[in-house]
Design a protein around this motif. Structure first.
Motif, mmCIF file in Angstrom:
data_model
loop_
_atom_site.group_PDB
_atom_site.id
_atom_site.type_symbol
_atom_site.label_atom_id
_atom_site.label_comp_id
_atom_site.label_asym_id
_atom_site.label_seq_id
_atom_site.Cartn_x
_atom_site.Cartn_y
_atom_site.Cartn_z
ATOM 1 N N UNK A 125 54.125 130.339 -16.158
ATOM 2 C CA UNK A 125 52.912 129.611 -16.544
ATOM 3 C C UNK A 125 52.750 128.302 -15.769
ATOM 4 N N UNK A 126 53.860 127.800 -15.228
ATOM 5 C CA UNK A 126 53.797 126.576 -14.411
ATOM 6 C C UNK A 126 53.656 126.885 -12.924
ATOM 7 N N UNK A 177 50.486 121.805 -16.218
ATOM 8 C CA UNK A 177 50.693 120.397 -16.551
ATOM 9 C C UNK A 177 52.059 120.211 -17.200
ATOM 10 N N UNK A 178 52.805 119.236 -16.674
ATOM 11 C CA UNK A 178 54.081 118.834 -17.265
ATOM 12 C C UNK A 178 53.860 117.492 -17.946
ATOM 13 N N UNK A 179 54.068 117.439 -19.253
ATOM 14 C CA UNK A 179 53.888 116.212 -20.011
ATOM 15 C C UNK A 179 55.222 115.575 -20.348
ATOM 16 N N UNK A 180 55.368 114.291 -20.007
ATOM 17 C CA UNK A 180 56.626 113.571 -20.219
ATOM 18 C C UNK A 180 56.437 112.507 -21.304
ATOM 19 N N UNK A 181 57.293 112.527 -22.301
ATOM 20 C CA UNK A 181 57.273 111.512 -23.361
ATOM 21 C C UNK A 181 58.596 111.601 -24.095
ATOM 22 N N UNK A 188 51.333 124.713 -19.874
ATOM 23 C CA UNK A 188 51.735 123.379 -20.291
ATOM 24 C C UNK A 188 53.210 123.357 -20.707
ATOM 25 N N UNK A 189 53.943 122.407 -20.127
ATOM 26 C CA UNK A 189 55.345 122.184 -20.467
ATOM 27 C C UNK A 189 55.509 120.753 -20.947
ATOM 28 N N UNK A 190 56.197 120.573 -22.065
ATOM 29 C CA UNK A 190 56.525 119.235 -22.564
ATOM 30 C C UNK A 190 58.018 118.990 -22.420
ATOM 31 N N UNK A 191 58.371 117.757 -22.036
ATOM 32 C CA UNK A 191 59.771 117.351 -21.969
ATOM 33 C C UNK A 191 59.934 116.147 -22.896
ATOM 34 N N UNK A 249 52.981 125.025 -24.219
ATOM 35 C CA UNK A 249 53.486 126.400 -24.299
ATOM 36 C C UNK A 249 55.011 126.422 -24.261
ATOM 37 N N UNK A 250 55.584 125.503 -23.472
ATOM 38 C CA UNK A 250 57.021 125.465 -23.242
ATOM 39 C C UNK A 250 57.548 124.062 -23.525
#
Length: 333
Positions: free
Chosen positions: A32-33, A82-86, A106-109, A122-123
């Protein structure tokens, strides 16, 4: 936990995050990324990290870009993934950025798989950095490490991060030996600029935020070439400059010293030494820009702590807490 103690904990925090993120990624499908345009977003220190991550994606032939979360909340179609960093996953702008891109992968870290950002993705990759303080130290470097593992899986490259915990110990010791000298040279500055190119612009941005938060000295970040076109004109003996790089940055560091400006140069270059106003912290060179970003940030973390102590601000809490920057925690039943 104090700021200095979290800086010192980074070898362990990096080792723990490497193990946790690597295990999660082993069974994760990142298709997906794997799309034409990859955005990386965050706010504050997380945007500084996004700049570093995007530069590494570009170096591997991907169209990766750091995009400010506020530019994404309007729902414009700016990227395909999109990779979201927070760190805690509760930054309002970053959550909104992921929510406004329903068609993008969409991936969140974050350090919380139940956070609003994780739920908007999503991830999710979990950080295992343990406790952090303000300014952020382990949260920032762990975010970079986990992002780096994602980037190298997308690129199909070997693990560049397994050795980071040992390198962290080495660099913290090397940099720590220069802090007494830097404390004297950078004491009572009216402003400090932080300068770097490419991925190092993200490191410079992170460094400027550390200095502002820890010591309350006005600080700003600039791209190396942009800095030469005017911004450096206001620097003098009452200011200071922190520089990251081994190219044009060497000449810049020497020039600033000649006009009376104290300089910290964080570099992989071998052919430059301390001067009267120039302090060189030589760091190991990594072929991975994200790993280099982790290595390079240790020196400004320690400098910020040094300046904070000298200003009588050791572990002082933030004065300005806005009520609308974090998604509220749900009330307990």
């Amino acid at each position: 936990m104090s700021y200095r103690s979290t800086i010192a904990r980074q070898p362990q925090a990096l080792a723990d995050t490497h193990a946790a993120a690597r295990a999660e990624l082993a069974g994760m499908d990142l298709s997906q990324l794997d799309r034409p345009v990859i955005g990386v977003t965050g706010i504050g220190a997380s945007f500084a990290a996004a700049t570093v991550v995007a530069a590494e994606l570009q170096s591997k032939g991907r169209r990766g870009f750091a995009i400010r979360s506020d530019d994404m909340v309007h729902g414009f179609d700016l990227c395909d993934a999109l990779i979201g960093l927070s760190h805690r996953g509760r930054s309002v702008e970053t959550v909104a950025a992921l929510e406004k891109l329903p068609s993008a992968g969409r991936l969140a870290i974050t350090n919380d798989p139940e956070s609003p950002l994780a739920k908007a993705a999503h991830l999710h990759i979990r950080l295992a950095n343990g406790s952090d303080a303000t300014p952020s130290s382990t949260g920032y470097t762990a975010t970079l490490l986990a992002s780096g593992l994602v980037a190298q899986k997308l690129a199909g490259t070997a693990d560049a991060f397994a050795g980071l915990p040992a390198l962290a110990e080495e660099v913290l010791t090397t940099a720590g030996a220069k802090m007494e000298r830097l404390g004297k040279l950078f004491e009572n500055r009216r402003a400090i600029d932080c300068v770097g190119a490419g991925a190092s612009l993200g490191t410079a941005d992170g460094a400027s935020l550390l200095i502002r938060e820890a010591s309350r000295i006005p600080a700003a970040a600039y791209d190396t070439r942009h800095y030469l076109h005017g911004p450096m004109e206001s620097m003098d003996a009452a200011t200071g400059v922190v520089i990251f790089g081994a190219g044009r940055e060497l000449e810049l560091a020497k020039h600033l010293q000649t006009i009376g400006v104290p300089v910290l140069l964080v570099t992989t270059a071998e052919d430059i030494a301390d001067g009267e106003l120039l302090t060189v912290i030589r760091v190991p060179k990594s072929g991975n820009l994200i790993a280099q970003g982790v290595i390079d940030i240790f020196s400004p973390q320690l400098l910020a702590a040094q300046l904070s102590d000298q200003a009588g601000l050791t572990d002082t809490k933030f004065r300005y807490r806005m009520s609308d920057t974090k998604v509220p925690q749900p009330e307990a039943a």
